[in-house]
Motif scaffolding. Structure first.
Motif, PDB file in Angstrom:
ATOM      1  N   SER A 146      17.265   9.278   3.215  1.00  0.00           N
ATOM      2  CA  SER A 146      16.716   7.925   3.241  1.00  0.00           C
ATOM      3  C   SER A 146      15.225   7.991   2.956  1.00  0.00           C
ATOM      4  CB  SER A 146      16.959   7.280   4.616  1.00  0.00           C
ATOM      5  OG  SER A 146      18.335   7.195   4.883  1.00  0.00           O
ATOM      6  N   LEU A 147      14.762   7.195   2.014  1.00  0.00           N
ATOM      7  CA  LEU A 147      13.359   7.175   1.634  1.00  0.00           C
ATOM      8  C   LEU A 147      12.666   5.971   2.271  1.00  0.00           C
ATOM      9  CD1 LEU A 147      13.711   8.037  -2.160  1.00  0.00           C
ATOM     10  CD2 LEU A 147      13.021   9.568  -0.316  1.00  0.00           C
ATOM     11  N   PRO A 148      11.376   6.104   2.574  1.00  0.00           N
ATOM     12  CA  PRO A 148      10.654   4.956   3.151  1.00  0.00           C
ATOM     13  C   PRO A 148      10.509   3.835   2.134  1.00  0.00           C
ATOM     14  CG  PRO A 148       9.131   6.728   2.580  1.00  0.00           C
ATOM     15  CD  PRO A 148      10.511   7.276   2.385  1.00  0.00           C
ATOM     16  N   ASP A 149      10.229   2.644   2.639  1.00  0.00           N
ATOM     17  CA  ASP A 149       9.999   1.519   1.737  1.00  0.00           C
ATOM     18  C   ASP A 149       8.790   1.814   0.859  1.00  0.00           C
ATOM     19  OD1 ASP A 149      12.104   0.145   2.837  1.00  0.00           O
ATOM     20  OD2 ASP A 149      10.857  -0.884   4.324  1.00  0.00           O
ATOM     21  N   PRO A 150       8.866   1.469  -0.419  1.00  0.00           N
ATOM     22  CA  PRO A 150       7.732   1.760  -1.318  1.00  0.00           C
ATOM     23  C   PRO A 150       6.494   0.982  -0.906  1.00  0.00           C
ATOM     24  CG  PRO A 150       9.345   0.345  -2.403  1.00  0.00           C
ATOM     25  CD  PRO A 150       9.965   0.798  -1.122  1.00  0.00           C
ATOM     26  N   PRO A 151       5.321   1.591  -0.972  1.00  0.00           N
ATOM     27  CA  PRO A 151       4.090   0.892  -0.589  1.00  0.00           C
ATOM     28  C   PRO A 151       3.676  -0.091  -1.681  1.00  0.00           C
ATOM     29  CG  PRO A 151       3.558   3.055  -1.456  1.00  0.00           C
ATOM     30  CD  PRO A 151       5.064   2.967  -1.426  1.00  0.00           C
ATOM     31  N   VAL A 152       2.837  -1.036  -1.284  1.00  0.00           N
ATOM     32  CA  VAL A 152       2.271  -1.970  -2.255  1.00  0.00           C
ATOM     33  C   VAL A 152       1.147  -1.253  -3.005  1.00  0.00           C
ATOM     34  CG1 VAL A 152       1.065  -4.157  -2.577  1.00  0.00           C
ATOM     35  CG2 VAL A 152       2.853  -3.958  -0.832  1.00  0.00           C
ATOM     36  N   VAL A 153       1.244  -1.210  -4.317  1.00  0.00           N
ATOM     37  CA  VAL A 153       0.236  -0.560  -5.156  1.00  0.00           C
ATOM     38  C   VAL A 153      -0.596  -1.647  -5.823  1.00  0.00           C
ATOM     39  CG1 VAL A 153      -0.190   0.995  -7.090  1.00  0.00           C
ATOM     40  CG2 VAL A 153       1.729   1.427  -5.537  1.00  0.00           C
ATOM     41  N   CYS A 207       5.232   2.719 -11.815  1.00  0.00           N
ATOM     42  CA  CYS A 207       5.327   4.174 -11.970  1.00  0.00           C
ATOM     43  C   CYS A 207       4.619   4.897 -10.828  1.00  0.00           C
ATOM     44  CB  CYS A 207       4.734   4.601 -13.307  1.00  0.00           C
ATOM     45  SG  CYS A 207       5.673   4.070 -14.762  1.00  0.00           S
ATOM     46  N   VAL A 208       3.433   4.421 -10.471  1.00  0.00           N
ATOM     47  CA  VAL A 208       2.681   5.039  -9.376  1.00  0.00           C
ATOM     48  C   VAL A 208       3.441   4.870  -8.064  1.00  0.00           C
ATOM     49  CG1 VAL A 208       0.566   4.896  -8.016  1.00  0.00           C
ATOM     50  CG2 VAL A 208       0.447   4.795 -10.514  1.00  0.00           C
ATOM     51  N   GLN A 209       4.035   3.701  -7.867  1.00  0.00           N
ATOM     52  CA  GLN A 209       4.828   3.462  -6.665  1.00  0.00           C
ATOM     53  C   GLN A 209       5.987   4.450  -6.577  1.00  0.00           C
ATOM     54  OE1 GLN A 209       7.307  -0.205  -6.370  1.00  0.00           O
ATOM     55  NE2 GLN A 209       5.987  -0.720  -4.647  1.00  0.00           N
ATOM     56  N   HIS A 210       6.621   4.709  -7.701  1.00  0.00           N
ATOM     57  CA  HIS A 210       7.728   5.674  -7.761  1.00  0.00           C
ATOM     58  C   HIS A 210       7.241   7.072  -7.372  1.00  0.00           C
ATOM     59  CE1 HIS A 210      11.580   7.247  -9.324  1.00  0.00           C
ATOM     60  NE2 HIS A 210      10.864   8.249  -9.793  1.00  0.00           N
ATOM     61  N   LEU A 211       6.088   7.479  -7.875  1.00  0.00           N
ATOM     62  CA  LEU A 211       5.540   8.799  -7.565  1.00  0.00           C
ATOM     63  C   LEU A 211       5.141   8.905  -6.100  1.00  0.00           C
ATOM     64  CD1 LEU A 211       3.336   9.307 -10.755  1.00  0.00           C
ATOM     65  CD2 LEU A 211       5.451  10.514 -10.210  1.00  0.00           C
ATOM     66  N   VAL A 212       4.648   7.801  -5.515  1.00  0.00           N
ATOM     67  CA  VAL A 212       4.257   7.812  -4.105  1.00  0.00           C
ATOM     68  C   VAL A 212       5.477   7.967  -3.203  1.00  0.00           C
ATOM     69  CG1 VAL A 212       3.252   6.431  -2.238  1.00  0.00           C
ATOM     70  CG2 VAL A 212       2.137   6.493  -4.472  1.00  0.00           C
ATOM     71  N   VAL A 217       2.383  11.767  -5.242  1.00  0.00           N
ATOM     72  CA  VAL A 217       1.085  11.116  -5.374  1.00  0.00           C
ATOM     73  C   VAL A 217       0.735  10.419  -4.067  1.00  0.00           C
ATOM     74  CG1 VAL A 217       0.010   9.058  -6.418  1.00  0.00           C
ATOM     75  CG2 VAL A 217       0.974  10.807  -7.881  1.00  0.00           C
ATOM     76  N   LYS A 218      -0.539  10.399  -3.748  1.00  0.00           N
ATOM     77  CA  LYS A 218      -1.053   9.668  -2.600  1.00  0.00           C
ATOM     78  C   LYS A 218      -2.104   8.687  -3.097  1.00  0.00           C
ATOM     79  CE  LYS A 218      -3.162  10.331   1.953  1.00  0.00           C
ATOM     80  NZ  LYS A 218      -3.673  11.343   2.927  1.00  0.00           N
ATOM     81  N   LEU A 219      -2.232   7.552  -2.409  1.00  0.00           N
ATOM     82  CA  LEU A 219      -3.187   6.528  -2.807  1.00  0.00           C
ATOM     83  C   LEU A 219      -4.444   6.618  -1.943  1.00  0.00           C
ATOM     84  CD1 LEU A 219      -0.806   3.444  -3.226  1.00  0.00           C
ATOM     85  CD2 LEU A 219      -1.673   4.961  -5.013  1.00  0.00           C
ATOM     86  N   ILE A 220      -5.604   6.618  -2.585  1.00  0.00           N
ATOM     87  CA  ILE A 220      -6.885   6.595  -1.872  1.00  0.00           C
ATOM     88  C   ILE A 220      -7.727   5.471  -2.459  1.00  0.00           C
ATOM     89  CG2 ILE A 220      -6.809   9.050  -1.301  1.00  0.00           C
ATOM     90  CD1 ILE A 220      -8.731   9.578  -3.585  1.00  0.00           C
ATOM     91  N   SER A 221      -8.882   5.237  -1.860  1.00  0.00           N
ATOM     92  CA  SER A 221      -9.760   4.157  -2.312  1.00  0.00           C
ATOM     93  C   SER A 221     -10.669   4.643  -3.434  1.00  0.00           C
ATOM     94  CB  SER A 221     -10.598   3.642  -1.139  1.00  0.00           C
ATOM     95  OG  SER A 221     -11.345   4.697  -0.559  1.00  0.00           O
ATOM     96  N   ILE A 222     -11.241   3.691  -4.172  1.00  0.00           N
ATOM     97  CA  ILE A 222     -12.162   4.011  -5.261  1.00  0.00           C
ATOM     98  C   ILE A 222     -13.435   4.633  -4.681  1.00  0.00           C
ATOM     99  CG2 ILE A 222     -13.569   3.054  -7.122  1.00  0.00           C
ATOM    100  CD1 ILE A 222     -11.530   0.844  -7.427  1.00  0.00           C
ATOM    101  N   PHE A 223     -13.902   5.693  -5.297  1.00  0.00           N
ATOM    102  CA  PHE A 223     -15.151   6.309  -4.854  1.00  0.00           C
ATOM    103  C   PHE A 223     -16.336   5.487  -5.354  1.00  0.00           C
ATOM    104  CE2 PHE A 223     -18.847   8.934  -5.632  1.00  0.00           C
ATOM    105  CZ  PHE A 223     -19.025   9.557  -4.406  1.00  0.00           C
ATOM    106  N   GLN A 224     -17.204   5.119  -4.410  1.00  0.00           N
ATOM    107  CA  GLN A 224     -18.448   4.432  -4.735  1.00  0.00           C
ATOM    108  C   GLN A 224     -19.542   4.979  -3.827  1.00  0.00           C
ATOM    109  OE1 GLN A 224     -16.977   0.335  -4.124  1.00  0.00           O
ATOM    110  NE2 GLN A 224     -17.425  -0.047  -6.292  1.00  0.00           N
ATOM    111  N   TYR A 225     -20.752   5.031  -4.355  1.00  0.00           N
ATOM    112  CA  TYR A 225     -21.855   5.557  -3.551  1.00  0.00           C
ATOM    113  C   TYR A 225     -22.251   4.599  -2.432  1.00  0.00           C
ATOM    114  CZ  TYR A 225     -22.380   9.336  -6.883  1.00  0.00           C
ATOM    115  OH  TYR A 225     -22.153  10.452  -7.657  1.00  0.00           O
ATOM    116  N   SER A 226     -21.786   3.363  -2.494  1.00  0.00           N
ATOM    117  CA  SER A 226     -22.045   2.411  -1.413  1.00  0.00           C
ATOM    118  C   SER A 226     -20.976   2.455  -0.328  1.00  0.00           C
ATOM    119  CB  SER A 226     -22.124   0.993  -1.988  1.00  0.00           C
ATOM    120  OG  SER A 226     -20.904   0.644  -2.640  1.00  0.00           O
TER     121      SER A 226
END
Length: 340
Positions: A146-153, A207-212, A217-226
């Motif tokens: 059983s696989l977890p519910d796909p995350p919102v991408v 596609c990314v949801q399928h890989l997650v 694949v793991k989802l992270i936030s956008i890198f910003q210097y702020s």
């Protein structure tokens, strides 16, 4: 005919170590098993699951031949991944019986215990089995977990590989996934990947949801210097885990540089609420450390987490000062705070 197969479920749950599946007899539970009904009940510390099959034909006694394969699990087992296997097992032997009277033949009946034991051992060992039945038939079974519910991408999410890109690239993906794999680098967000690969954004998200879902694949936030990051308790493992130290240094080091793990640990500990990545760079010398992969590795390993800032409407506040306000004027939102 009622056949019981004891299952110690691969990667889900196992029978108690004191239980010997080879000696677990159906006679122990025959009082609770009815051959003509779908079986799913807990008995004496076990969970019995079966799916009966009936073949109506005048050649059989009472004009019908009814059989059932019953799998025996520990009482606290989630049996849902095995239900499809049980259904397929019943259908397969029904087909074998219709083709060659496999369940009625004397020679095949002698082989049946060995076949069922191979089914049990295969499912327990690797979750699958491929067993020859006769010259033209094989029994192929596989437990699909059983696989977890796909995350919102979302468009702003950044996918990053959880294993080597070579391993992922060697798998037989469909054409669209293969087209976007080359643009997943841990820094490009979904919208950017869509632009680079010239694939529709919604398809890239799918596609990314399928890989997650399958853990590639793991989802992270956008890198910003702020951005603001804070260290997590897991940062202490950097001092005690040699493997984590090696992975960390290989990831955060600039080409041709070899930073000390003490310096990397100190930088992670400096991350706190209110301190942006830009502030961290101004206060510390990062000549041998890549700040982008430094943050990326911390997010992947749970060493740091990203603090988000949101505008919050206070209770009792009004979005408009009065009903006579101009419709073109924008309401003033209260200043957001860092959300832990």
């Amino acid at each position: 005919m009622l056949i019981c197969v004891s299952i110690r479920t691969h990667s889900i749950c196992k029978l108690p170590s004191s239980t010997n599946p080879d000696t677990l007899s159906i006679h122990t539970h025959c009082t609770y098993v009815r051959i003509y009904m779908y079986l799913h009940r807990d008995v004496g510390g076990y969970r019995l699951v079966g799916s009966p099959r009936s073949i109506e034909d005048k050649k059989y006694d009472r004009n019908a031949f009814i059989f059932n394969f019953v799998f025996v699990f520990a009482a606290d087992t989630d049996t849902s991944p095995h239900e499809a296997v049980i259904l397929k097992l019943g259908d397969a032997f029904k087909s074998f019986e219709l083709e060659s009277s496999f369940l009625q033949g004397e020679e095949s009946q002698k082989r049946l215990p060995a076949i069922l034991k191979a089914v049990r051992d295969g499912l327990n060992t690797c979750g699958c089995c491929n067993i020859p039945i006769d010259d033209s038939n094989r029994l192929n079974l596989k437990v699909i977990p059983s696989l977890p519910d796909p995350p919102v991408v979302c468009d702003h999410h950044v996918p990053i590989f959880t294993c080597s890109q070579e391993d992922i690239g060697s798998k037989p993906w469909d054409f669209t996934i293969e087209q976007i794999l080359q643009y997943i680098d841990g820094f490009s967000h979904v919208k950017r990947i869509s632009q680079l690969s010239e694939v529709d954004t919604e398809i890239v998200r799918s596609c990314v949801q399928h890989l997650v879902v399958y853990g590639y694949v793991k989802l992270i936030s956008i890198f910003q210097y702020s951005n603001v990051y804070v260290a997590m308790p897991k940062v202490k493992e950097l001092l005690n885990d040699p493997n984590l130290q090696r992975e960390c240094l290989e990831c955060v080091a600039l080409p041709g540089q070899r930073p000390q793990i003490e310096d990397v640990f100190r930088l992670y500990c400096h991350l706190e609420a209110g301190l942006t990545v830009k502030d961290l760079l101004m206060r510390n010398d990062l000549k041998s450390i890549n700040e982008r992969t430094f943050i990326q590795f911390g997010l992947m390993r749970g060493i740091v987490r990203h603090l988000q800032k949101y505008p919050v409407l206070l209770q009792g506040s009004s979005l408009s000062s009065s009903s006579s306000s101009s419709s073109s004027s924008s309401p003033t939102l209260p200043e957001g705070q860092h959300i832990p």
